[in-house]
Structures are given as C-alpha cells and as structure tokens.
Write a protein that holds these residues in place. Structure first.
Motif, PDB file in Angstrom:
ATOM      1  N   LEU A  73       0.809  -1.218   0.000  1.00 58.95           N
ATOM      2  CA  LEU A  73       0.000   0.000   0.000  1.00 58.95           C
ATOM      3  C   LEU A  73       0.842   1.267   0.000  1.00 58.95           C
ATOM      4  CD1 LEU A  73      -3.034  -0.740   2.339  1.00 58.95           C
ATOM      5  CD2 LEU A  73      -2.949  -0.708  -0.142  1.00 58.95           C
ATOM      6  N   GLN A 105      -6.661   1.210  -4.598  1.00 58.48           N
ATOM      7  CA  GLN A 105      -6.419   2.339  -5.504  1.00 58.48           C
ATOM      8  C   GLN A 105      -7.653   3.239  -5.580  1.00 58.48           C
ATOM      9  OE1 GLN A 105      -3.454   3.046  -7.369  1.00 58.48           O
ATOM     10  NE2 GLN A 105      -4.523   4.986  -7.569  1.00 58.48           N
ATOM     11  N   LYS A 108      -7.871   5.193  -2.296  1.00 53.71           N
ATOM     12  CA  LYS A 108      -6.892   6.289  -2.223  1.00 53.71           C
ATOM     13  C   LYS A 108      -7.282   7.444  -3.129  1.00 53.71           C
ATOM     14  CE  LYS A 108      -2.082   7.515  -2.176  1.00 53.71           C
ATOM     15  NZ  LYS A 108      -0.728   7.026  -2.013  1.00 53.71           N
ATOM     16  N   SER A 109      -7.637   7.146  -4.369  1.00 51.18           N
ATOM     17  CA  SER A 109      -7.950   8.240  -5.298  1.00 51.18           C
ATOM     18  C   SER A 109      -9.184   9.018  -4.843  1.00 51.18           C
ATOM     19  CB  SER A 109      -8.111   7.726  -6.727  1.00 51.18           C
ATOM     20  OG  SER A 109      -9.220   6.885  -6.843  1.00 51.18           O
ATOM     21  N   VAL A 112      -8.335  11.091  -1.552  1.00 53.50           N
ATOM     22  CA  VAL A 112      -7.550  12.289  -1.875  1.00 53.50           C
ATOM     23  C   VAL A 112      -8.446  13.329  -2.538  1.00 53.50           C
ATOM     24  CG1 VAL A 112      -5.708  13.165  -3.380  1.00 53.50           C
ATOM     25  CG2 VAL A 112      -5.323  11.126  -1.987  1.00 53.50           C
ATOM     26  N   ASN A 154      -5.890   3.683   6.439  1.00 56.31           N
ATOM     27  CA  ASN A 154      -5.723   5.134   6.386  1.00 56.31           C
ATOM     28  C   ASN A 154      -4.269   5.536   6.595  1.00 56.31           C
ATOM     29  OD1 ASN A 154      -8.418   5.529   5.902  1.00 56.31           O
ATOM     30  ND2 ASN A 154      -8.918   6.026   8.018  1.00 56.31           N
ATOM     31  N   LEU A 157      -2.210   4.364   3.408  1.00 48.91           N
ATOM     32  CA  LEU A 157      -2.519   5.167   2.224  1.00 48.91           C
ATOM     33  C   LEU A 157      -2.278   6.653   2.458  1.00 48.91           C
ATOM     34  CD1 LEU A 157      -5.786   3.465   0.919  1.00 48.91           C
ATOM     35  CD2 LEU A 157      -3.465   3.195   0.048  1.00 48.91           C
ATOM     36  N   LYS A 158      -1.943   7.003   3.719  1.00 44.37           N
ATOM     37  CA  LYS A 158      -1.686   8.395   4.100  1.00 44.37           C
ATOM     38  C   LYS A 158      -2.879   9.287   3.794  1.00 44.37           C
ATOM     39  CE  LYS A 158       3.240   7.747   3.273  1.00 44.37           C
ATOM     40  NZ  LYS A 158       3.249   6.344   2.923  1.00 44.37           N
ATOM     41  N   ILE A 159      -4.063   8.811   4.225  1.00 43.25           N
ATOM     42  CA  ILE A 159      -5.282   9.592   4.006  1.00 43.25           C
ATOM     43  C   ILE A 159      -5.951   9.911   5.324  1.00 43.25           C
ATOM     44  CG2 ILE A 159      -5.787   8.854   1.684  1.00 43.25           C
ATOM     45  CD1 ILE A 159      -7.617   6.711   2.750  1.00 43.25           C
TER      46      ILE A 159
END
Length: 159
Positions: A73, A105, A108-109, A112, A154, A157-159
């Motif tokens: 990830l 994916q 994440k998209s 963001v 989270n 995925l750095k979200i």
C-alpha cells in the motif's frame, strides 16, 4: 464448492461467512444458493452455487497475503485526473476485479479527491463500498476488527 462456515469474498459486497446452503425456486427453476452473512451490515446475500466463478466469488485471502498486501500500500500512486463519468467506470472496473490493490487504488484516489474537493453522492457511495469490501476481507484475514483495519489502511494510504 464452498461449505457452511467458509469465509468468502463477493467482489461487490465484501467478505462474509456462508451460513447455509439452501434450495430456492425462482421463476419455476430450482437451484442451490449460498446464504452469505456479510462481515459488515445486516443483510443476507443468496449466491447461486453454480455461478461463483462467473461472479468472482473467492475464498478470503490468507494472513500472509493480507500482510504482503498491506506492505504494498505504501507504493500506491494516484492516476491521472479524469471526468466524473470516466472515473466512475474505471472505479467500478477496479472494484469488480476483486483485486485488493485495485480496490485500495479506488479508496486512495477518492479519499484524496474528497480532501481536495467535495465528492458527488455517487463517488461517496463508491468510496464507502470500496472501504467496506477491503476492510471486511482484511478483518477476516488478520483477525482484527473492521475499525482497526480502517485505521491501518488510512495510515498506509496516508489519508
């Protein structure tokens, strides 16, 4: 063929446990169905036993596969920005694939995009669905709660 008690994944509904194998008659045709209790939610799904391959039904990934997936990830990147219709079609293809990285994916998209601007109602629903699919399978594979898995995702995925 799966057995009662098996943990399986439906690409559009996430992971669940087969609670029963039942025979149902629909439009005069009798068939066997798996009664699937999803990990998240209170509904029951009835999946034709003879259509599992066509639907992409598969066993839950192993602990080792889940751990390897989580390591991957960190390397996920965002694709190019497209219009809503193209994004929706692409996201649904990724989700239907049943591939954990493709579902991640999508998460994440959309996450963001949500942090940058407001998501449409359809994209919010897609994000929620993708999270549920990923969290339910990883919760079974890693023997953790879906909430703990959500926090791990989270972070990764750095979200």
């Amino acid at each position: 063929m799966f057995q009662i008690g098996d943990k399986i994944v439906h690409p559009l509904h996430g992971a669940g446990v087969i609670e029963d194998i039942v025979e149902r008659t629909i439009d005069g045709a009798s068939a066997q169905y798996y009664a699937l209790k999803p990990a998240l939610g209170d509904t029951a799904l009835f999946i034709p036993t003879d259509a599992c391959d066509k639907l992409g039904i598969r066993p839950v990934c192993s602990r080792a596969q889940a751990e390897a997936f989580l390591c991957q990830l960190d390397d996920l990147t965002l694709g190019e920005d497209k219009n809503w219709n193209q994004r929706y079609r692409e996201n649904m293809l990724h989700i239907r694939s049943g591939n954990l990285l493709e579902v991640a994916q999508v998460i994440k998209s959309l996450a963001v995009r949500e942090s940058e601007r407001k998501l449409s109602t359809g994209e919010k629903k897609t994000l929620t669905s993708a999270r549920q699919i990923l969290e339910s399978e990883l919760a079974f594979a890693l023997h953790q709660t879906p909430q703990a898995i959500a926090e791990i995702i989270n972070q990764k995925l750095k979200i």
